[in-house]
Every structure is written in structure tokens, then in C-alpha cells.
Design an enzyme around this catalytic site. Sequence first.
Site: not given
Ligand SMILES: NC(=O)c1ccc[n+]([C@@H]2O[C@H](COP(=O)([O-])OP(=O)(O)OC[C@H]3O[C@@H](n4cnc5c(N)ncnc54)[C@H](OP(=O)(O)O)[C@@H]3O)[C@@H](O)[C@H]2O)c1
Length: 293
Positions: A111, A78, A48, A53
Site C-alpha cells: 500500500h 493491499k 480495488d 479499507y
Molecule cells: N493506494 C492508495 O494509497 C489509495 C489512496 C486513496 C484511494 N485509493 C483508491 O482509489 C479509489 C478512488 O479514490 P478516491 O475514493 O479517493 O476518490 P475519487 O475516485 O477521485 O473520487 C470519489 C468521489 O467522487 C465522486 N464521484 C464519483 N463519480 C463521480 C461523477 N461521475 N461525477 C461527480 N462526482 C463523482 C464520488 O461521489 P459518490 O460516491 O457520491 O458517487 C466521491 O465523492 C479509492 O476508492 C481507493 O480504491 C488508493
Amino acid sequence: MYFIELNNGVEIPQVGMGLAATGSWQQDDEYVTEVILKAIAIGYRLFDTASLYGNERALGRAMKESGLPREEFFITSKVWDTEQGGSKTHDAFARSLERLQLEYLDLYLIHWPVPAYTRETWEAMEALYQQKKARALGLSNFRKSDIEQIAAFAEVHPVINQIELHPYFTQQPLVDYCQFHKIAIACWAPLGSGSWSGVPLAEKPLVDPVIAEMADKYSATPAQVILKWNIQQHRIVVPKAEFLEHIRTNFLLSDFNLSNADIQTINSLNCNKRFGGDPDYVHKNNMTLKVPD
Ligand SMILES: NC(=O)c1ccc[n+]([C@@H]2O[C@H](COP(=O)([O-])OP(=O)(O)OC[C@H]3O[C@@H](n4cnc5c(N)ncnc54)[C@H](OP(=O)(O)O)[C@@H]3O)[C@@H](O)[C@H]2O)c1
């Protein structure tokens, strides 16, 4: 691997990797490619990304270097707020394809909703769909009113709404509305958001005592409990991870199933706590964020 069939018949893996701020915000170098290659080796096929990004090139390189055929992957990108509108969306899509070194996307999302541009943007996306340059079209951060707006004119029905969703922010009325209208739910920030948000770990559902207790009960990690809670409710998850153990364990989810009672208990942790932007207010700030070339 778990799959969901979208409303146009296309199949999407239920577990993918989110790429926002991998390394750091808009980092697009070999480090990011290496992280993605590790995920591919573990079995991830859904990635994704987004023009915003700034790491589409790293993803394109990783796909090439993996040696796997293009059809093995499910690639989502997006269109950003500054790229919405008819010709702007066509240009933005072409640039995304070029950076990814791809002939087509599996899924292209708006997005964030920008109601003044939704019709033009969606119609441009419909043209790309008809030309088979995108296998599916979807939405992100769309509210009920935004979906009603699109439903009034769309010839191609959106397949997905990607929204912030985690145990502290379950958005149940919107989820029910989307699922009733055959729009699948993809959860962003499923673990309570990445480094870009600045939210301290202590505030995230990953360290909630209820989740910790369930992790013990199922001999799983807290992240696995949260991800499985989504999967069992027919949602797609795109956790972001760089740490190898996180990448690995977030993908390996088949060893256990949560009981219905435990699913309800996690549902009840909801406290309407957003960690990211609110579609009611975020557009002005979004317009200040630049999509890199
Ligand atoms: N459409 C939108 O508007 C929108 C907005 C925000 C995000 N997104 C998408 O959603 C994705 C995910 O959201 P996000 O990146 O905000 O956050 P998330 O996936 O909720 O959390 C990521 C964080 O959690 C940690 N983590 C991952 N696996 C873990 C585990 N098993 N145990 C403990 N900690 C863990 C990661 O650390 P490490 O990296 O150090 O492993 C990172 O700091 C984004 O990358 C993006 O693709 C979309």
C-alpha cells in the site's frame, strides 16, 4: 471494456471501482455489498480494496451474491504499513483472503513504501505468487527510489504502481519512469479524491472550467473526460462512486475519444497539487491507522 496486459501476461480491466470509504470509512455492511452489486450489474469486474479499507467482507459477499464465476472478477487488495514484514505479510494476506472468501487474489499491492521492510514484504509476496495465491504483484505510492530498491533484489517484477493521479497532479516523471520499466500506472483519486480527504468539490479538477468546456464539447460528463484522459494514456482508473448515475457513467466511456490536443491541454492543468498522503512523510501517521479484524 478496455484491458491492459500487465508485464506478466495477466490482463486487467482499465476501469474499476475504488472502494475506500464506500458508505463511510471502514463500513463493511449490506449497504456496501449493495453498492458493489449495482456496479457488477453495470459491468464492473475490477474492484480495488485494501485491508485498511475494512470492507473486504462486503466485497466477498457481493461476488458470491452476484452468482458470477470467480474468474470473471479482478480483485486487488493491499498490505498496510502495520502488516509489512515476512510473517506479518503472510498473515495479512491470509486474513484478506478469508474476509474476501477467496482462494486467490488477482493483484496484491504494497500500500505504501516502507523501505526498511520492503525486501521482507516483497519476498513474502513473491512466495505467495509462486504458490499461485496472487496472479500479480504490485506497488502503490512507490517513488523512483523505492522502485530502484526493489529492482535490486526482486525476482518477480512489479506489474503496477498505483499512485495519486488526476489533472492537478500528473506525476509525469514518475509515470514515464514506470512505463519505461513496464510497470503499469493505476490512478487513485482519479477524480480528485473522495470524502475521506475532506477536499471541497470547488478545489477538485471535476469542476475545472477547462474540463467543463471539454465535457460540453464531447457531450460527456466531466468525470468521463478525466477518466478517458487516463485511459487513452494507457492508465488504469479506479474511481469510487456510490451514486448510481456516477457508477453508471464512470463505466460507460466508449462513446468518444479526446483529441491529442485536448489530452495535452488537460496535462497542462497540472499544478502538483496532492490531495492525499505524501510517501515522503505519511508513514508515521499510517502506523496509527488500524486494520480492522
Ligand atoms: N493506494 C492508495 O494509497 C489509495 C489512496 C486513496 C484511494 N485509493 C483508491 O482509489 C479509489 C478512488 O479514490 P478516491 O475514493 O479517493 O476518490 P475519487 O475516485 O477521485 O473520487 C470519489 C468521489 O467522487 C465522486 N464521484 C464519483 N463519480 C463521480 C461523477 N461521475 N461525477 C461527480 N462526482 C463523482 C464520488 O461521489 P459518490 O460516491 O457520491 O458517487 C466521491 O465523492 C479509492 O476508492 C481507493 O480504491 C488508493
